[in-house]
Design a protein around this motif. Sequence first.
Motif, PDB file in Angstrom:
ATOM      1  N   GLU A  12      14.997   9.584   1.895  1.00  0.00           N
ATOM      2  CA  GLU A  12      14.188  10.687   1.345  1.00  0.00           C
ATOM      3  C   GLU A  12      12.705  10.321   1.352  1.00  0.00           C
ATOM      4  O   GLU A  12      11.855  11.150   1.700  1.00  0.00           O
ATOM      5  CB  GLU A  12      14.647  11.016  -0.073  1.00  0.00           C
ATOM      6  N   TRP A  13      12.383   9.102   0.982  1.00  0.00           N
ATOM      7  CA  TRP A  13      10.991   8.665   0.928  1.00  0.00           C
ATOM      8  C   TRP A  13      10.360   8.697   2.314  1.00  0.00           C
ATOM      9  O   TRP A  13       9.270   9.213   2.515  1.00  0.00           O
ATOM     10  CB  TRP A  13      10.924   7.265   0.319  1.00  0.00           C
ATOM     11  N   TYR A  14      11.067   8.155   3.311  1.00  0.00           N
ATOM     12  CA  TYR A  14      10.541   8.133   4.678  1.00  0.00           C
ATOM     13  C   TYR A  14      10.485   9.539   5.277  1.00  0.00           C
ATOM     14  O   TYR A  14       9.605   9.846   6.076  1.00  0.00           O
ATOM     15  CB  TYR A  14      11.348   7.195   5.566  1.00  0.00           C
ATOM     16  N   GLU A  15      11.440  10.410   4.911  1.00  0.00           N
ATOM     17  CA  GLU A  15      11.399  11.784   5.405  1.00  0.00           C
ATOM     18  C   GLU A  15      10.128  12.497   4.950  1.00  0.00           C
ATOM     19  O   GLU A  15       9.538  13.280   5.692  1.00  0.00           O
ATOM     20  CB  GLU A  15      12.634  12.555   4.958  1.00  0.00           C
ATOM     21  N   LYS A  16       9.702  12.223   3.723  1.00  0.00           N
ATOM     22  CA  LYS A  16       8.455  12.815   3.217  1.00  0.00           C
ATOM     23  C   LYS A  16       7.273  12.355   4.063  1.00  0.00           C
ATOM     24  O   LYS A  16       6.409  13.151   4.422  1.00  0.00           O
ATOM     25  CB  LYS A  16       8.237  12.459   1.746  1.00  0.00           C
ATOM     26  N   ARG A  24      23.012   4.583  -2.991  1.00  0.00           N
ATOM     27  CA  ARG A  24      21.888   5.347  -3.508  1.00  0.00           C
ATOM     28  C   ARG A  24      20.563   4.848  -2.942  1.00  0.00           C
ATOM     29  O   ARG A  24      19.669   5.638  -2.623  1.00  0.00           O
ATOM     30  CB  ARG A  24      21.902   5.264  -5.031  1.00  0.00           C
ATOM     31  N   SER A  25      20.427   3.534  -2.808  1.00  0.00           N
ATOM     32  CA  SER A  25      19.165   2.984  -2.311  1.00  0.00           C
ATOM     33  C   SER A  25      18.876   3.439  -0.879  1.00  0.00           C
ATOM     34  O   SER A  25      17.732   3.741  -0.541  1.00  0.00           O
ATOM     35  CB  SER A  25      19.156   1.463  -2.400  1.00  0.00           C
ATOM     36  N   GLU A  26      19.907   3.516  -0.018  1.00  0.00           N
ATOM     37  CA  GLU A  26      19.710   3.983   1.351  1.00  0.00           C
ATOM     38  C   GLU A  26      19.290   5.452   1.359  1.00  0.00           C
ATOM     39  O   GLU A  26      18.401   5.852   2.098  1.00  0.00           O
ATOM     40  CB  GLU A  26      20.984   3.809   2.199  1.00  0.00           C
ATOM     41  N   ARG A  27      19.923   6.251   0.507  1.00  0.00           N
ATOM     42  CA  ARG A  27      19.583   7.675   0.460  1.00  0.00           C
ATOM     43  C   ARG A  27      18.173   7.878  -0.094  1.00  0.00           C
ATOM     44  O   ARG A  27      17.430   8.726   0.380  1.00  0.00           O
ATOM     45  CB  ARG A  27      20.612   8.429  -0.368  1.00  0.00           C
ATOM     46  N   THR A  28      17.787   7.086  -1.097  1.00  0.00           N
ATOM     47  CA  THR A  28      16.439   7.179  -1.658  1.00  0.00           C
ATOM     48  C   THR A  28      15.406   6.783  -0.624  1.00  0.00           C
ATOM     49  O   THR A  28      14.377   7.453  -0.474  1.00  0.00           O
ATOM     50  CB  THR A  28      16.312   6.281  -2.913  1.00  0.00           C
ATOM     51  N   ALA A  29      15.658   5.708   0.110  1.00  0.00           N
ATOM     52  CA  ALA A  29      14.736   5.270   1.159  1.00  0.00           C
ATOM     53  C   ALA A  29      14.603   6.346   2.227  1.00  0.00           C
ATOM     54  O   ALA A  29      13.490   6.641   2.685  1.00  0.00           O
ATOM     55  CB  ALA A  29      15.213   3.961   1.772  1.00  0.00           C
TER      56      ALA A  29
END
Length: 151
Positions: free
Chosen positions: A12-16, A5-10
Amino acid sequence: GGVGRSERTALEWYEKGAKFGNPKAKAKVASIQDAVSQVERRQTAAVMHQVAWDQFEEKAKSSADGALTAADIPIPDAAAMACMLEAEGGARKMRMRWHPDKFTQRFGHKMSSTELEAAVKKVNQVMGSLNKDGPLFATPESAAPLKKKSL
């Protein structure tokens, strides 16, 4: 390990950030995506190897004595090996599977003596790779997770 989950959250954050033209965020997105794809490749390779191993065991059960060949043995590639070793209990499971004596005990009677000799060579190669960064690990990235941590 898998992609958490942490990799996917990171990601998403960087994609923004990348959407707004941040070059560092774009580079980080590419780096995270590459890491995720490496993990997914390893997981796919491990699953494919396990399926091949299960088929090998089924063939061994249904084959007459002397019918198996060394070519029937599914040898894991570096990606599959790395993923399987990272799993809980994976190292022990792999060492039991590829121990030359255990392999010979389980499958030796299903091979001719010449096929068994060739099979044991393959098994020894895999076992050597399990014990150290052996010939199956051709690239540093595939061997990296297997290096022993110093105390």
